[in-house]
Design an enzyme around this catalytic site. Structure first.
Site, PDB file in Angstrom:
ATOM      1  N   GLY A  56       0.819  -1.199   0.000  1.00  0.00           N
ATOM      2  CA  GLY A  56       0.000   0.000   0.000  1.00  0.00           C
ATOM      3  C   GLY A  56       0.856   1.254   0.000  1.00  0.00           C
ATOM      4  N   CYS A  57       0.234   2.394   0.313  1.00  0.00           N
ATOM      5  CA  CYS A  57       0.941   3.674   0.338  1.00  0.00           C
ATOM      6  C   CYS A  57       2.228   3.555   1.146  1.00  0.00           C
ATOM      7  CB  CYS A  57       0.041   4.745   0.941  1.00  0.00           C
ATOM      8  SG  CYS A  57       0.870   6.334   1.197  1.00  0.00           S
ATOM      9  N   PHE A  58       3.342   3.956   0.542  1.00  0.00           N
ATOM     10  CA  PHE A  58       4.632   3.690   1.188  1.00  0.00           C
ATOM     11  C   PHE A  58       4.936   4.573   2.388  1.00  0.00           C
ATOM     12  CE2 PHE A  58       6.904   5.866  -2.733  1.00  0.00           C
ATOM     13  CZ  PHE A  58       6.307   7.083  -2.435  1.00  0.00           C
ATOM     14  N   TRP A  59       4.167   5.622   2.633  1.00  0.00           N
ATOM     15  CA  TRP A  59       4.416   6.448   3.818  1.00  0.00           C
ATOM     16  C   TRP A  59       4.260   5.621   5.098  1.00  0.00           C
ATOM     17  CZ3 TRP A  59       0.841  11.189   2.404  1.00  0.00           C
ATOM     18  CH2 TRP A  59       1.431  11.911   1.359  1.00  0.00           C
TER      19      TRP A  59
END
Length: 221
Positions: A13-16
């Site tokens: 998912g979103c890498f943050w």
């Protein structure tokens, strides 16, 4: 880093949020966010978001195997997102959010594949249908499997003024005990370093990386 350290590239998912989850694990030496498993060189964030480069948002994880095992890294990976969701995670939809694990040697492949089968069965036992959609591929299958993302994405959630955002959808299901699914010839080498007490306290939950401290988790190994 020390030549005994190991690396893997994981996309969930979103890498943050993925980045912060991995950098907080005991024994992790470094993390970096970037774009993995695509077919164009040096992609930008805007290009990746277009869906035209084939990349997925990913984290390069480097760790000390004397302090944390690949199995511990993978347990966090599986439990920190919904691997049954294809080409997305939560409200983030597109091939750039697909789940993936990109290995650097044959032993990593064996452990990843075995853990995938075990987690798939654990999800099914809890009534979570559909099967795991995570792709498992060799880093060597690509001219370059991982390209670093722009500086403003690195360790994003620890930056002053960062938007507290994470789209991951953990299912609240534990990876079964390693001894129940371990490849026999790799059982000793890849035995977990983190005990169940660690997971009782720190297992991924929805939005856990937003609520948690930015500092690595202190745990006596």
């Amino acid at each position: 880093p020390n030549p005994t350290y190991q690396q893997i590239v994981l996309a969930n998912g979103c890498f943050w949020g993925s980045d912060k989850g991995f950098w907080r694990l005991p024994g992790v030496y470094s993390t970096a966010v970037g774009y993995a498993a695509g077919y164009t060189p040096n992609p930008t964030y805007q290009e990746v978001c277009s869906g035209m480069t084939g990349h997925t948002e990913a984290v390069q994880v480097v760790w000390d195997p004397a302090k944390v095992s690949l199995v511990d890294i993978l347990r966090w990976f599986w439990q920190s997102h919904d691997p049954t969701q294809a080409n997305g995670q939560g409200n983030d939809i597109g091939t750039q959010y697909r789940s993936g694990a990109y290995y650097f040697d044959e032993e990593q492949r064996e452990v990843i594949e075995a853990s995938k089968r075990a987690y798939d069965a654990a999800l099914a036992a809890k009534g979570i249908k559909g099967g795991i959609a995570t792709e498992v591929k060799a880093a060597k299958d690509y001219d370059q499997v991982f390209y670093y993302a722009e500086d403003y994405h690195q360790q994003y959630l620890a930056k002053p003024g960062a938007r507290p955002y994470c789209s991951a959808q953990p299912r609240g299901v534990s990876l079964p005990p390693f001894e129940t699914w371990a490849p026999p010839q790799l059982q000793d080498k890849y035995a977990p370093k983190l005990p169940e007490a660690f997971w009782d306290e720190h297992a991924p939950t929805y939005h856990c990386v937003i609520r948690a401290s930015h500092a690595p988790i202190k745990w006596e190994l």
